[in-house]
Design a protein around this motif. Sequence first.
Motif, mmCIF file in Angstrom:
data_model
loop_
_atom_site.group_PDB
_atom_site.id
_atom_site.type_symbol
_atom_site.label_atom_id
_atom_site.label_comp_id
_atom_site.label_asym_id
_atom_site.label_seq_id
_atom_site.Cartn_x
_atom_site.Cartn_y
_atom_site.Cartn_z
ATOM 1 N N THR A 65 18.532 -25.106 -37.606
ATOM 2 C CA THR A 65 18.577 -24.068 -37.828
ATOM 3 C C THR A 65 17.678 -23.623 -39.178
ATOM 4 O O THR A 65 17.402 -24.153 -39.281
ATOM 5 C CB THR A 65 20.889 -24.963 -38.524
ATOM 6 O OG1 THR A 65 20.031 -24.919 -39.526
ATOM 7 C CG2 THR A 65 21.090 -24.893 -37.088
ATOM 8 N N THR A 67 17.753 -19.401 -41.574
ATOM 9 C CA THR A 67 18.359 -18.564 -41.859
ATOM 10 C C THR A 67 17.511 -16.640 -41.376
ATOM 11 O O THR A 67 16.635 -16.742 -42.027
ATOM 12 C CB THR A 67 19.086 -17.924 -42.677
ATOM 13 O OG1 THR A 67 20.615 -19.002 -42.165
ATOM 14 C CG2 THR A 67 19.149 -16.879 -43.386
ATOM 15 N N ILE A 68 17.240 -16.497 -40.042
ATOM 16 C CA ILE A 68 16.462 -15.311 -39.911
ATOM 17 C C ILE A 68 16.907 -13.431 -40.012
ATOM 18 O O ILE A 68 17.363 -13.968 -38.656
ATOM 19 C CB ILE A 68 15.703 -15.700 -38.233
ATOM 20 C CG1 ILE A 68 14.645 -17.032 -39.545
ATOM 21 C CG2 ILE A 68 14.322 -14.876 -38.850
ATOM 22 C CD1 ILE A 68 14.629 -17.761 -38.020
ATOM 23 N N PRO A 69 17.339 -12.962 -39.919
ATOM 24 C CA PRO A 69 16.676 -11.461 -39.850
ATOM 25 C C PRO A 69 16.564 -10.872 -38.933
ATOM 26 O O PRO A 69 15.516 -11.354 -38.691
ATOM 27 C CB PRO A 69 17.182 -10.740 -41.530
ATOM 28 C CG PRO A 69 16.833 -11.910 -41.785
ATOM 29 C CD PRO A 69 16.009 -13.264 -41.973
ATOM 30 N N ILE A 70 17.580 -10.594 -38.288
ATOM 31 C CA ILE A 70 16.555 -9.672 -37.263
ATOM 32 C C ILE A 70 17.174 -8.167 -37.464
ATOM 33 O O ILE A 70 18.339 -7.752 -36.743
ATOM 34 C CB ILE A 70 17.599 -10.036 -35.206
ATOM 35 C CG1 ILE A 70 17.476 -11.795 -35.599
ATOM 36 C CG2 ILE A 70 16.418 -9.115 -34.344
ATOM 37 C CD1 ILE A 70 15.849 -12.431 -35.625
ATOM 38 N N PRO A 71 16.786 -7.636 -38.430
ATOM 39 C CA PRO A 71 17.190 -6.004 -37.958
ATOM 40 C C PRO A 71 16.935 -5.391 -37.189
ATOM 41 O O PRO A 71 17.600 -3.953 -37.473
ATOM 42 C CB PRO A 71 16.163 -5.931 -39.601
ATOM 43 C CG PRO A 71 15.354 -6.701 -39.650
ATOM 44 C CD PRO A 71 15.578 -7.609 -38.448
ATOM 45 N N THR A 75 21.225 -8.224 -37.245
ATOM 46 C CA THR A 75 22.352 -9.739 -37.127
ATOM 47 C C THR A 75 21.891 -10.623 -37.643
ATOM 48 O O THR A 75 20.166 -10.170 -37.372
ATOM 49 C CB THR A 75 23.259 -9.874 -36.201
ATOM 50 O OG1 THR A 75 24.398 -11.430 -36.310
ATOM 51 C CG2 THR A 75 22.474 -10.446 -34.951
ATOM 52 N N THR A 76 22.286 -11.731 -37.850
ATOM 53 C CA THR A 76 20.819 -13.504 -38.598
ATOM 54 C C THR A 76 21.523 -14.137 -37.384
ATOM 55 O O THR A 76 22.325 -14.152 -36.951
ATOM 56 C CB THR A 76 21.366 -13.223 -39.653
ATOM 57 O OG1 THR A 76 21.249 -12.311 -41.008
ATOM 58 C CG2 THR A 76 20.604 -14.727 -40.341
ATOM 59 N N LEU A 77 19.829 -14.400 -37.241
ATOM 60 C CA LEU A 77 19.453 -15.105 -36.489
ATOM 61 C C LEU A 77 19.834 -17.083 -37.528
ATOM 62 O O LEU A 77 19.083 -17.348 -38.117
ATOM 63 C CB LEU A 77 17.660 -15.294 -35.538
ATOM 64 C CG LEU A 77 17.452 -16.971 -35.213
ATOM 65 C CD1 LEU A 77 18.475 -16.813 -33.356
ATOM 66 C CD2 LEU A 77 16.589 -16.513 -34.278
ATOM 67 N N GLY A 78 20.677 -17.568 -36.376
ATOM 68 C CA GLY A 78 21.072 -19.077 -37.121
ATOM 69 C C GLY A 78 19.952 -20.276 -36.283
ATOM 70 O O GLY A 78 20.092 -21.155 -36.848
#
Length: 130
Positions: A65, A67-71, A75-78
């Motif tokens: 896992t 925590t990657i923001p997907i502007p 949303t945020t990719l986990g």
Amino acid sequence: MTSPTVVTAEQSGAVSVSLVKFTTLASTPYQLQLPQLDGGSDATFAVAHATPLELQFLAFSLAGTATIPIPSLGTTLGLAGAQLLALGTADASGSWSVTFTIPAGAAGVTAWFQALQENGATPVVKRTVQ
């Protein structure tokens, strides 16, 4: 101290408004449902409570896992080192599914899965192939 002036609806021409709360799909958590993964068998990955007719992205990771923001999706990719597994459009009820054959040689491999849509991501689901 002065008293406040009260203006009635008849005096102001105001219109009475009432609010009604409706239960929608948004009140039920967006989720990814998948069974136990057995090498050499089919497995159906199902998304429930998605935004109706919204594009769905199914991703996986072998690294765990993150925590990657997907502007672009808001949303945020986990998932760390995520790869796109499939994409498709949720139906009018907010459901979407896809079936894969799990390779027989994948027994013992642990993978993390997540579905994303605009302004939403499911919780990450971890599975080890049996």
